[in-house]
Design an enzyme around this catalytic site. Sequence first.
Site, short mmCIF file in Angstrom:
data_model
loop_
_atom_site.label_atom_id
_atom_site.label_comp_id
_atom_site.label_asym_id
_atom_site.label_seq_id
_atom_site.Cartn_x
_atom_site.Cartn_y
_atom_site.Cartn_z
N TYR A 100 50.89 68.18 64.02
CA TYR A 100 49.83 69.21 64.04
C TYR A 100 49.03 69.15 62.74
O TYR A 100 47.80 69.10 62.75
CB TYR A 100 50.46 70.60 64.21
CG TYR A 100 49.45 71.72 64.20
CD1 TYR A 100 48.58 71.91 65.27
CD2 TYR A 100 49.33 72.58 63.10
CE1 TYR A 100 47.63 72.95 65.25
CE2 TYR A 100 48.40 73.61 63.08
CZ TYR A 100 47.55 73.79 64.16
OH TYR A 100 46.61 74.80 64.14
N SER A 126 42.99 74.17 59.87
CA SER A 126 44.13 75.07 59.68
C SER A 126 44.58 74.95 58.23
O SER A 126 44.31 73.92 57.59
CB SER A 126 45.29 74.63 60.59
OG SER A 126 46.49 75.28 60.24
N1 LIG Z 1 46.24 81.24 65.38
C1 LIG Z 1 46.43 80.70 64.19
O1 LIG Z 1 47.23 81.20 63.37
C2 LIG Z 1 45.70 79.45 63.80
C3 LIG Z 1 45.83 78.99 62.48
C4 LIG Z 1 45.16 77.82 62.12
C5 LIG Z 1 44.40 77.15 63.04
N2 LIG Z 1 44.29 77.61 64.33
C6 LIG Z 1 43.47 76.85 65.27
O2 LIG Z 1 42.59 77.74 65.90
C7 LIG Z 1 42.13 77.16 67.12
C8 LIG Z 1 42.13 78.21 68.20
O3 LIG Z 1 43.45 78.60 68.48
P1 LIG Z 1 43.91 80.11 68.67
O4 LIG Z 1 44.76 80.46 67.51
O5 LIG Z 1 42.77 80.96 69.01
O6 LIG Z 1 44.94 79.95 69.90
P2 LIG Z 1 44.79 80.19 71.47
O7 LIG Z 1 44.60 81.64 71.74
O8 LIG Z 1 45.95 79.49 72.07
O9 LIG Z 1 43.45 79.44 71.83
C9 LIG Z 1 43.39 78.04 72.02
C10 LIG Z 1 42.17 77.74 72.87
O10 LIG Z 1 42.06 76.32 73.04
C11 LIG Z 1 41.84 76.07 74.41
N3 LIG Z 1 42.29 74.74 74.78
C12 LIG Z 1 43.53 74.20 74.69
N4 LIG Z 1 43.53 72.94 75.17
C13 LIG Z 1 42.25 72.69 75.58
C14 LIG Z 1 41.61 71.58 76.17
N5 LIG Z 1 42.26 70.46 76.44
N6 LIG Z 1 40.29 71.67 76.45
C15 LIG Z 1 39.61 72.81 76.19
N7 LIG Z 1 40.15 73.90 75.63
C16 LIG Z 1 41.47 73.83 75.33
C17 LIG Z 1 42.60 77.18 75.13
O11 LIG Z 1 42.03 77.41 76.42
P3 LIG Z 1 42.56 76.85 77.82
O12 LIG Z 1 44.06 76.91 77.79
O13 LIG Z 1 41.93 77.82 78.79
O14 LIG Z 1 42.00 75.47 77.93
C18 LIG Z 1 42.27 78.36 74.24
O15 LIG Z 1 41.01 78.90 74.58
C19 LIG Z 1 43.05 75.96 67.37
O16 LIG Z 1 42.36 74.78 67.04
C20 LIG Z 1 44.20 76.19 66.41
O17 LIG Z 1 44.83 75.00 66.05
C21 LIG Z 1 44.91 78.76 64.71
#
Ligand SMILES: NC(=O)c1ccc[n+]([C@@H]2O[C@H](COP(=O)([O-])OP(=O)(O)OC[C@H]3O[C@@H](n4cnc5c(N)ncnc54)[C@H](OP(=O)(O)O)[C@@H]3O)[C@@H](O)[C@H]2O)c1
Length: 250
Positions: A156, A143
């Site tokens: 985080y 991130s």
């Molecule tokens: N969106 C942003 O602005 C942003 C910015 C920087 C970094 N990120 C990073 O991007 C990554 C993806 O996040 P996203 O933004 O796409 O958000 P999201 O839509 O909330 O997706 C998060 C994913 O992680 C899964 N997850 C959570 N806990 C888990 C566990 N214990 N085991 C397996 N899967 C798990 C969730 O699925 P289930 O709930 O079905 O398990 C979901 O598929 C994360 O690492 C986040 O920190 C996002």
Amino acid sequence: MQNNIENKTVIITGASSGIGEATAKQLASKGAKVVLGARRADKLEQIVTDITSAGGEAIYQVLDVASQAENDAIVKLAKETFGRVDAIFLNAGLMPSSPVSALKTDEWHRMVDVNITGVLNGVAAVMPEFTAQKSGHILATSSVAGLKAYPNAAVYGGTKWFVRSFMEVLRMESAMEGTNIRTATIYPAAINTELLETISDKGTQEGMKALYDTYGISPDRIADVVSFALNLPADTTVNEFTVGPANQPW
Ligand SMILES: NC(=O)c1ccc[n+]([C@@H]2O[C@H](COP(=O)([O-])OP(=O)(O)OC[C@H]3O[C@@H](n4cnc5c(N)ncnc54)[C@H](OP(=O)(O)O)[C@@H]3O)[C@@H](O)[C@H]2O)c1
């Protein structure tokens, strides 16, 4: 342009929504065999149906990345189904941000379990395979919080700084050991996904929501970056990508 994605078997964690879902769909549309892992089976099943109805190849397995055994199992499934594993995208994560003084200690530990231990477990699950075949691609979602510190993201951000350091050392050691295991660490800024739903601290959530409403862009932009990394020829690595909205100062 050459398609080095076609026929690659790619495991994606956190594939049930957001960045993982967008990436699974895009890679499958380019001919990859995608193996989806997350906890919500109904979501994964629907995404696999969407991919296969569009002519792609996809399977899923329920996965809690905090469990080493479940990470080992999804790698085994990928290998048994598609014959080999070429890449893993360690993307599962959560961001229940809050000020340290709020002492949301359960959330601190949960972020460590998923954002750090989840990455370690995924790497441990694929390394024997990648080392033996002398090739493999490990991608991870850090991130911009892994590049810069900011209030409400002490824990985080710490988990994402960990990913940065770990992935860089993994890249260096792989080069030194001659195993040709490539890495790609992605540092997204505001991407519109379900991520903000994990924030329980009201003030933090309102602030983040306002930021994402102003700047947020599609998770397809991160899928583009993953595709770019996976499409590189085997002798080349681009190991870091900072990517976000053009108008977000972050
Ligand atoms: N969106 C942003 O602005 C942003 C910015 C920087 C970094 N990120 C990073 O991007 C990554 C993806 O996040 P996203 O933004 O796409 O958000 P999201 O839509 O909330 O997706 C998060 C994913 O992680 C899964 N997850 C959570 N806990 C888990 C566990 N214990 N085991 C397996 N899967 C798990 C969730 O699925 P289930 O709930 O079905 O398990 C979901 O598929 C994360 O690492 C986040 O920190 C996002």
